[in-house]
Design a protein around this motif. Sequence first.
Motif, mmCIF file in Angstrom:
data_model
loop_
_atom_site.group_PDB
_atom_site.id
_atom_site.type_symbol
_atom_site.label_atom_id
_atom_site.label_comp_id
_atom_site.label_asym_id
_atom_site.label_seq_id
_atom_site.Cartn_x
_atom_site.Cartn_y
_atom_site.Cartn_z
ATOM 1 N N LYS A 1 0.860 -1.184 0.000
ATOM 2 C CA LYS A 1 0.000 0.000 0.000
ATOM 3 C C LYS A 1 0.898 1.236 0.000
ATOM 4 C CE LYS A 1 -4.056 -2.018 1.907
ATOM 5 N NZ LYS A 1 -4.835 -2.274 0.747
ATOM 6 N N THR A 2 0.362 2.323 -0.543
ATOM 7 C CA THR A 2 1.118 3.572 -0.559
ATOM 8 C C THR A 2 0.253 4.703 -0.016
ATOM 9 O OG1 THR A 2 0.446 4.079 -2.831
ATOM 10 C CG2 THR A 2 2.535 2.902 -2.551
ATOM 11 N N THR A 3 0.930 5.718 0.483
ATOM 12 C CA THR A 3 0.245 6.935 0.903
ATOM 13 C C THR A 3 -0.214 7.667 -0.354
ATOM 14 O OG1 THR A 3 2.308 8.172 0.890
ATOM 15 C CG2 THR A 3 1.656 7.154 2.993
ATOM 16 N N PRO A 4 -1.107 8.641 -0.236
ATOM 17 C CA PRO A 4 -1.527 9.397 -1.424
ATOM 18 C C PRO A 4 -0.358 10.036 -2.186
ATOM 19 C CG PRO A 4 -3.034 9.830 0.373
ATOM 20 C CD PRO A 4 -1.888 9.022 0.951
ATOM 21 N N ASP A 5 0.742 10.340 -1.485
ATOM 22 C CA ASP A 5 1.897 10.935 -2.167
ATOM 23 C C ASP A 5 2.876 9.893 -2.693
ATOM 24 O OD1 ASP A 5 3.292 10.175 0.180
ATOM 25 O OD2 ASP A 5 3.027 12.155 1.065
ATOM 26 N N GLY A 6 2.541 8.602 -2.572
ATOM 27 C CA GLY A 6 3.329 7.540 -3.192
ATOM 28 C C GLY A 6 4.328 6.814 -2.309
ATOM 29 N N ARG A 7 4.432 7.184 -1.040
ATOM 30 C CA ARG A 7 5.384 6.499 -0.162
ATOM 31 C C ARG A 7 4.833 5.144 0.268
ATOM 32 N NH1 ARG A 7 5.865 10.470 4.471
ATOM 33 N NH2 ARG A 7 3.752 10.921 3.764
ATOM 34 N N PRO A 8 5.708 4.138 0.408
ATOM 35 C CA PRO A 8 5.241 2.808 0.813
ATOM 36 C C PRO A 8 4.822 2.788 2.278
ATOM 37 C CG PRO A 8 7.637 2.858 0.767
ATOM 38 C CD PRO A 8 7.160 4.189 0.225
ATOM 39 N N VAL A 9 3.647 2.260 2.544
ATOM 40 C CA VAL A 9 3.138 2.165 3.913
ATOM 41 C C VAL A 9 3.672 0.877 4.537
ATOM 42 C CG1 VAL A 9 1.070 1.925 5.340
ATOM 43 C CG2 VAL A 9 1.046 3.442 3.344
ATOM 44 N N PRO A 10 4.344 0.974 5.689
ATOM 45 C CA PRO A 10 4.806 -0.240 6.354
ATOM 46 C C PRO A 10 3.611 -1.124 6.721
ATOM 47 C CG PRO A 10 5.929 1.677 7.253
ATOM 48 C CD PRO A 10 4.810 2.187 6.384
ATOM 49 N N PRO A 11 3.740 -2.437 6.537
ATOM 50 C CA PRO A 11 2.612 -3.324 6.827
ATOM 51 C C PRO A 11 2.285 -3.328 8.324
ATOM 52 C CG PRO A 11 4.596 -4.600 6.422
ATOM 53 C CD PRO A 11 4.933 -3.168 6.113
ATOM 54 N N PRO A 12 0.999 -3.378 8.674
ATOM 55 C CA PRO A 12 0.622 -3.376 10.083
ATOM 56 C C PRO A 12 0.930 -4.686 10.800
ATOM 57 C CG PRO A 12 -1.328 -3.359 8.679
ATOM 58 C CD PRO A 12 -0.142 -3.265 7.788
ATOM 59 N N GLN A 13 1.077 -5.758 10.057
ATOM 60 C CA GLN A 13 1.497 -7.041 10.621
ATOM 61 C C GLN A 13 2.547 -7.634 9.691
ATOM 62 O OE1 GLN A 13 -2.199 -7.095 10.077
ATOM 63 N NE2 GLN A 13 -2.446 -6.063 12.033
ATOM 64 N N ALA A 14 3.692 -7.962 10.248
ATOM 65 C CA ALA A 14 4.761 -8.577 9.463
ATOM 66 C C ALA A 14 5.819 -9.092 10.433
ATOM 67 C CB ALA A 14 5.381 -7.560 8.499
ATOM 68 N N ASP A 15 6.746 -9.874 9.913
ATOM 69 C CA ASP A 15 7.860 -10.313 10.749
ATOM 70 C C ASP A 15 8.766 -9.116 11.031
ATOM 71 O OD1 ASP A 15 10.396 -10.477 8.795
ATOM 72 O OD2 ASP A 15 8.603 -11.128 7.697
ATOM 73 N N LEU B 1 12.598 22.692 6.632
ATOM 74 C CA LEU B 1 13.271 23.316 5.490
ATOM 75 C C LEU B 1 12.308 23.491 4.321
ATOM 76 C CD1 LEU B 1 16.652 21.438 5.739
ATOM 77 C CD2 LEU B 1 16.424 23.916 5.560
ATOM 78 N N ARG B 2 11.547 22.443 4.020
ATOM 79 C CA ARG B 2 10.614 22.514 2.891
ATOM 80 C C ARG B 2 9.554 23.580 3.138
ATOM 81 N NH1 ARG B 2 9.587 19.630 -2.053
ATOM 82 N NH2 ARG B 2 8.025 20.982 -2.987
ATOM 83 N N GLU B 3 9.049 23.661 4.348
ATOM 84 C CA GLU B 3 8.055 24.679 4.651
ATOM 85 C C GLU B 3 8.649 26.073 4.482
ATOM 86 O OE1 GLU B 3 4.736 25.860 8.024
ATOM 87 O OE2 GLU B 3 6.229 24.335 8.490
ATOM 88 N N ARG B 4 9.901 26.242 4.856
ATOM 89 C CA ARG B 4 10.554 27.542 4.705
ATOM 90 C C ARG B 4 10.746 27.889 3.229
ATOM 91 N NH1 ARG B 4 16.367 29.953 6.342
ATOM 92 N NH2 ARG B 4 15.678 32.102 6.180
ATOM 93 N N ILE B 5 11.052 26.878 2.418
ATOM 94 C CA ILE B 5 11.338 27.118 1.003
ATOM 95 C C ILE B 5 10.084 27.532 0.235
ATOM 96 C CG2 ILE B 5 11.997 25.955 -1.166
ATOM 97 C CD1 ILE B 5 13.924 24.251 0.647
ATOM 98 N N ASP B 6 9.020 26.732 0.351
ATOM 99 C CA ASP B 6 7.848 27.012 -0.487
ATOM 100 C C ASP B 6 6.505 26.822 0.228
ATOM 101 O OD1 ASP B 6 7.687 24.252 -0.371
ATOM 102 O OD2 ASP B 6 7.860 23.952 -2.536
ATOM 103 N N GLY B 7 6.546 26.675 1.541
ATOM 104 C CA GLY B 7 5.310 26.562 2.289
ATOM 105 C C GLY B 7 4.672 25.185 2.297
ATOM 106 N N VAL B 8 5.280 24.218 1.608
ATOM 107 C CA VAL B 8 4.716 22.866 1.553
ATOM 108 C C VAL B 8 4.911 22.186 2.897
ATOM 109 C CG1 VAL B 8 4.941 20.573 0.512
ATOM 110 C CG2 VAL B 8 4.979 22.618 -0.938
ATOM 111 N N THR B 9 3.811 21.683 3.407
ATOM 112 C CA THR B 9 3.853 20.933 4.666
ATOM 113 C C THR B 9 3.231 19.575 4.407
ATOM 114 O OG1 THR B 9 1.714 21.759 5.378
ATOM 115 C CG2 THR B 9 3.645 23.015 6.073
ATOM 116 N N GLY B 10 3.387 18.701 5.343
ATOM 117 C CA GLY B 10 2.782 17.384 5.189
ATOM 118 C C GLY B 10 3.475 16.385 6.068
ATOM 119 N N THR B 11 3.009 15.171 5.969
ATOM 120 C CA THR B 11 3.535 14.105 6.797
ATOM 121 C C THR B 11 4.714 13.423 6.155
ATOM 122 O OG1 THR B 11 1.946 12.577 5.823
ATOM 123 C CG2 THR B 11 1.336 13.645 7.886
#
Length: 178
Positions: free
Chosen positions: A4-18, A168-178
């Motif tokens: 699974k990925t977040t809306p911005d494309g990052r891989p979501v760590p599985p909730p159950q795994a070894d 840093l990113r917020e300072r550069i162009d105001g983009v925030t997020g998780t």
Amino acid sequence: MTTKTTPDGRPVPPPQADERTMLESFLDFHRATLALKCADLDDSQVRVPSAEPSAMTLLGLVQHMAQVERKWFQEVFAGQDGPPLYTDAGRVDGFTLTAERGMDEAMAVWKREVERGREATAGASLDDTGTLSRREAVFMGTDHVSLRWILIHMIEEYARHNGHADLLRERIDGVTGT
């Protein structure tokens, strides 16, 4: 299993795994977060420093994390000797910028070091150990650290610096997020 990925494309760590899958998944998530924080910026933007007196930049963070990847996976864990990636201004931490090295080059080096780290640890047990430098051994009180410890340390290292990247990113162009 589909990743699974977040809306911005990052891989979501599985909730159950070894344990190994969980650790590597969280590390990959944090690696992707750093790349996301640096995306779609021009050369002057990735060189914008944080608040004084710090000179930290997104470009410097990527260079630093390439050096950190090399150190822990190749040098400490795999016991491979190699020169530091960056030796600008007599420093080897990667934070120093040069006019001729931009983000494209730094990202390529970082991605190469990530891949080399994966290769160095492929098939290894979380209990396998790497050897610390004399200076680190004195600080840690031991000569060896497990791959488990290295993976946890790398997650912590990325999480810490991703917090810096957020600001840093917020300072550069105001983009925030998780």
